[in-house]
Scaffold this motif. Structure first.
Motif, PDB file in Angstrom:
ATOM      1  N   HIS A  73       0.837  -1.203   0.000  1.00 20.69           N
ATOM      2  CA  HIS A  73       0.000   0.000   0.000  1.00 20.69           C
ATOM      3  C   HIS A  73       0.875   1.258   0.000  1.00 20.69           C
ATOM      4  CE1 HIS A  73      -3.344   2.714   0.926  1.00 20.69           C
ATOM      5  NE2 HIS A  73      -2.560   3.241   1.843  1.00 20.69           N
ATOM      6  N   ASP A  74       1.952   1.243   0.778  1.00 22.49           N
ATOM      7  CA  ASP A  74       2.859   2.389   0.826  1.00 22.49           C
ATOM      8  C   ASP A  74       3.517   2.618  -0.534  1.00 22.49           C
ATOM      9  OD1 ASP A  74       2.377   2.739   3.579  1.00 22.49           O
ATOM     10  OD2 ASP A  74       3.951   1.313   4.090  1.00 22.49           O
ATOM     11  N   VAL A  75       3.941   1.544  -1.173  1.00 21.71           N
ATOM     12  CA  VAL A  75       4.561   1.663  -2.496  1.00 21.71           C
ATOM     13  C   VAL A  75       3.559   2.233  -3.493  1.00 21.71           C
ATOM     14  CG1 VAL A  75       5.604   0.397  -4.397  1.00 21.71           C
ATOM     15  CG2 VAL A  75       6.193  -0.199  -2.035  1.00 21.71           C
ATOM     16  N   ARG A  76       2.337   1.754  -3.438  1.00 24.29           N
ATOM     17  CA  ARG A  76       1.288   2.265  -4.324  1.00 24.29           C
ATOM     18  C   ARG A  76       1.048   3.753  -4.100  1.00 24.29           C
ATOM     19  NH1 ARG A  76      -2.438  -1.064  -3.016  1.00 24.29           N
ATOM     20  NH2 ARG A  76      -3.720   0.202  -1.628  1.00 24.29           N
ATOM     21  N   ALA A  77       0.951   4.163  -2.840  1.00 28.65           N
ATOM     22  CA  ALA A  77       0.716   5.566  -2.526  1.00 28.65           C
ATOM     23  C   ALA A  77       1.865   6.446  -3.006  1.00 28.65           C
ATOM     24  CB  ALA A  77       0.514   5.736  -1.013  1.00 28.65           C
ATOM     25  N   THR A  78       3.084   5.953  -2.865  1.00 23.83           N
ATOM     26  CA  THR A  78       4.256   6.703  -3.330  1.00 23.83           C
ATOM     27  C   THR A  78       4.172   6.980  -4.820  1.00 23.83           C
ATOM     28  OG1 THR A  78       5.709   5.845  -1.605  1.00 23.83           O
ATOM     29  CG2 THR A  78       6.761   6.597  -3.640  1.00 23.83           C
ATOM     30  N   LEU A 107       9.633  -4.162  -4.077  1.00 25.25           N
ATOM     31  CA  LEU A 107       8.860  -5.006  -3.174  1.00 25.25           C
ATOM     32  C   LEU A 107       9.563  -5.064  -1.820  1.00 25.25           C
ATOM     33  CD1 LEU A 107       7.673  -5.692  -5.977  1.00 25.25           C
ATOM     34  CD2 LEU A 107       7.261  -7.984  -5.121  1.00 25.25           C
ATOM     35  N   PRO A 108       8.840  -4.852  -0.725  1.00 26.20           N
ATOM     36  CA  PRO A 108       9.488  -4.549   0.554  1.00 26.20           C
ATOM     37  C   PRO A 108      10.072  -5.725   1.321  1.00 26.20           C
ATOM     38  CG  PRO A 108       7.108  -4.388   0.772  1.00 26.20           C
ATOM     39  CD  PRO A 108       7.394  -4.589  -0.683  1.00 26.20           C
ATOM     40  N   THR A 109       9.739  -6.955   0.956  1.00 27.68           N
ATOM     41  CA  THR A 109      10.284  -8.102   1.688  1.00 27.68           C
ATOM     42  C   THR A 109      10.805  -9.145   0.706  1.00 27.68           C
ATOM     43  OG1 THR A 109       8.196  -9.346   1.748  1.00 27.68           O
ATOM     44  CG2 THR A 109       8.595  -7.761   3.540  1.00 27.68           C
ATOM     45  N   THR A 134      16.140   3.953   0.956  1.00 31.26           N
ATOM     46  CA  THR A 134      15.156   4.796   0.288  1.00 31.26           C
ATOM     47  C   THR A 134      15.900   5.775  -0.610  1.00 31.26           C
ATOM     48  OG1 THR A 134      15.106   6.381   2.126  1.00 31.26           O
ATOM     49  CG2 THR A 134      13.435   4.629   2.116  1.00 31.26           C
ATOM     50  N   VAL A 135      15.281   6.097  -1.716  1.00 32.96           N
ATOM     51  CA  VAL A 135      15.825   7.060  -2.669  1.00 32.96           C
ATOM     52  C   VAL A 135      14.744   8.103  -2.911  1.00 32.96           C
ATOM     53  CG1 VAL A 135      16.738   7.410  -4.992  1.00 32.96           C
ATOM     54  CG2 VAL A 135      17.275   5.300  -3.740  1.00 32.96           C
ATOM     55  N   ASP A 136      15.067   9.358  -2.663  1.00 30.16           N
ATOM     56  CA  ASP A 136      14.069  10.420  -2.792  1.00 30.16           C
ATOM     57  C   ASP A 136      13.770  10.745  -4.253  1.00 30.16           C
ATOM     58  OD1 ASP A 136      13.762  10.727  -0.086  1.00 30.16           O
ATOM     59  OD2 ASP A 136      15.122  12.449   0.073  1.00 30.16           O
ATOM     60  N   TRP A 137      12.488  10.968  -4.512  1.00 31.10           N
ATOM     61  CA  TRP A 137      12.054  11.543  -5.790  1.00 31.10           C
ATOM     62  C   TRP A 137      11.697  13.000  -5.519  1.00 31.10           C
ATOM     63  CZ3 TRP A 137      12.071   9.690 -10.667  1.00 31.10           C
ATOM     64  CH2 TRP A 137      11.424  10.470 -11.640  1.00 31.10           C
ATOM     65  N   THR A 138      12.257  13.924  -6.299  1.00 30.32           N
ATOM     66  CA  THR A 138      12.006  15.345  -6.098  1.00 30.32           C
ATOM     67  C   THR A 138      10.989  15.844  -7.107  1.00 30.32           C
ATOM     68  OG1 THR A 138      14.262  15.655  -5.272  1.00 30.32           O
ATOM     69  CG2 THR A 138      13.047  17.629  -5.910  1.00 30.32           C
ATOM     70  N   ARG A 192      11.288   6.724  -1.840  1.00 28.16           N
ATOM     71  CA  ARG A 192      10.879   5.474  -2.493  1.00 28.16           C
ATOM     72  C   ARG A 192      11.725   4.327  -1.940  1.00 28.16           C
ATOM     73  NH1 ARG A 192      12.295   6.204  -8.389  1.00 28.16           N
ATOM     74  NH2 ARG A 192      14.017   7.350  -7.452  1.00 28.16           N
ATOM     75  N   PHE A 193      11.061   3.252  -1.546  1.00 34.05           N
ATOM     76  CA  PHE A 193      11.786   2.096  -1.020  1.00 34.05           C
ATOM     77  C   PHE A 193      12.480   1.340  -2.154  1.00 34.05           C
ATOM     78  CE2 PHE A 193      12.039  -2.470  -0.366  1.00 34.05           C
ATOM     79  CZ  PHE A 193      12.739  -2.539   0.829  1.00 34.05           C
ATOM     80  N   TYR A 194      13.717   0.916  -1.879  1.00 34.28           N
ATOM     81  CA  TYR A 194      14.462   0.035  -2.787  1.00 34.28           C
ATOM     82  C   TYR A 194      15.133  -1.065  -1.974  1.00 34.28           C
ATOM     83  CZ  TYR A 194      14.510   3.100  -6.942  1.00 34.28           C
ATOM     84  OH  TYR A 194      14.173   3.838  -8.043  1.00 34.28           O
ATOM     85  N   HIS A 195      15.132  -2.273  -2.523  1.00 35.25           N
ATOM     86  CA  HIS A 195      16.076  -3.286  -2.060  1.00 35.25           C
ATOM     87  C   HIS A 195      17.160  -3.370  -3.119  1.00 35.25           C
ATOM     88  CE1 HIS A 195      17.818  -6.712  -0.086  1.00 35.25           C
ATOM     89  NE2 HIS A 195      17.936  -7.279  -1.282  1.00 35.25           N
TER      90      HIS A 195
END
Length: 213
Positions: free
Chosen positions: A6-11, A116-118, A160-164, A173-176
């Motif tokens: 859900h967090d990834v979708r919202a981002t 994907l977070p996990t 995390t990598v910021d999008w400006t 934005r989350f990254y693995h």
């Protein structure tokens, strides 16, 4: 705390319009992968604004673009309309693809697995890709890698990598970030059959086939 789907979708709903403007052209690695391939049905998993869906439309009779973000799917729909290529769109998590088994002859799954977070979700998405690929189907999978000059790490890690956005707002934005060995290990532990694994432009790439026998 790790983000959820859900967090990834919202981002990506938040940054969709600006993100789409910066993603005009297909990656050369995708162009090379598709160069001599064709199929009845193609899947662009994590399709974003549809730039690779457009390319897939020249290699398949039907193209399905899938993404978790409704905002990005709207951008893909607009691109398909403006450029007059056929594209079926579906909103879904990459670990739960709403397609029947063996339905896809050709797939592109780039720049999405690493969001994907996990590990469980990432392996689940690779298994799902294997499930929907036809017995003769092939796919290209990519993920951001520690091999990139940006990173000075040998082991995979979360970040995390910021999008400006215009105006200066930053959206994390989350990254693995995969190590090449970890990428190979996850492929081997999935239901996919890796045919070729390589590093290009700081990303891990793999050409894969469907379920192992």
């Amino acid at each position: 705390m790790k983000p959820t789907s859900h967090d990834v979708r919202a981002t990506y709903d938040r940054i969709a319009a600006h993100f789409a403007k910066t993603r005009e052209y297909a990656w050369p690695e995708v162009e090379s992968f598709l160069d001599d391939r064709a199929g009845e049905t193609a899947l662009d998993l994590g399709c974003a604004n549809g730039r690779h869906s457009e390319l897939l439309a020249d290699h398949a009779k039907r193209v399905v673009g899938a993404d978790v973000s409704a905002g990005l799917l709207a951008e893909a729909r607009e691109r398909a309309t403006e450029r007059e290529f056929d594209l079926d769109l579906v909103q879904c998590d990459a670990a739960r693809i709403p397609l029947t088994a063996d339905a896809v002859d050709l797939a592109v799954y780039v720049a999405t697995l690493h969001h994907l977070p996990t590990r469980e979700a990432r392996l689940g998405s690779l298994d799902e890709l294997a499930r929907v690929l036809s017995p003769d189907g092939t796919a290209l999978v990519s993920a951001w890698s520690t091999a990139h000059d940006k990173f000075d790490r040998e082991e995979g890690f979360d970040t995390t990598v910021d999008w400006t956005l215009p105006g200066g707002e930053t959206v994390p934005r989350f990254y693995h970030i995969y190590s090449p060995d970890e990428f190979r290990e996850d492929l081997e532990n999935s239901a996919l059959k890796p045919e070729d694994v390589a590093i290009s432009s700081g990303n891990c790439y793999a050409v894969v086939r469907g379920r192992k026998q």
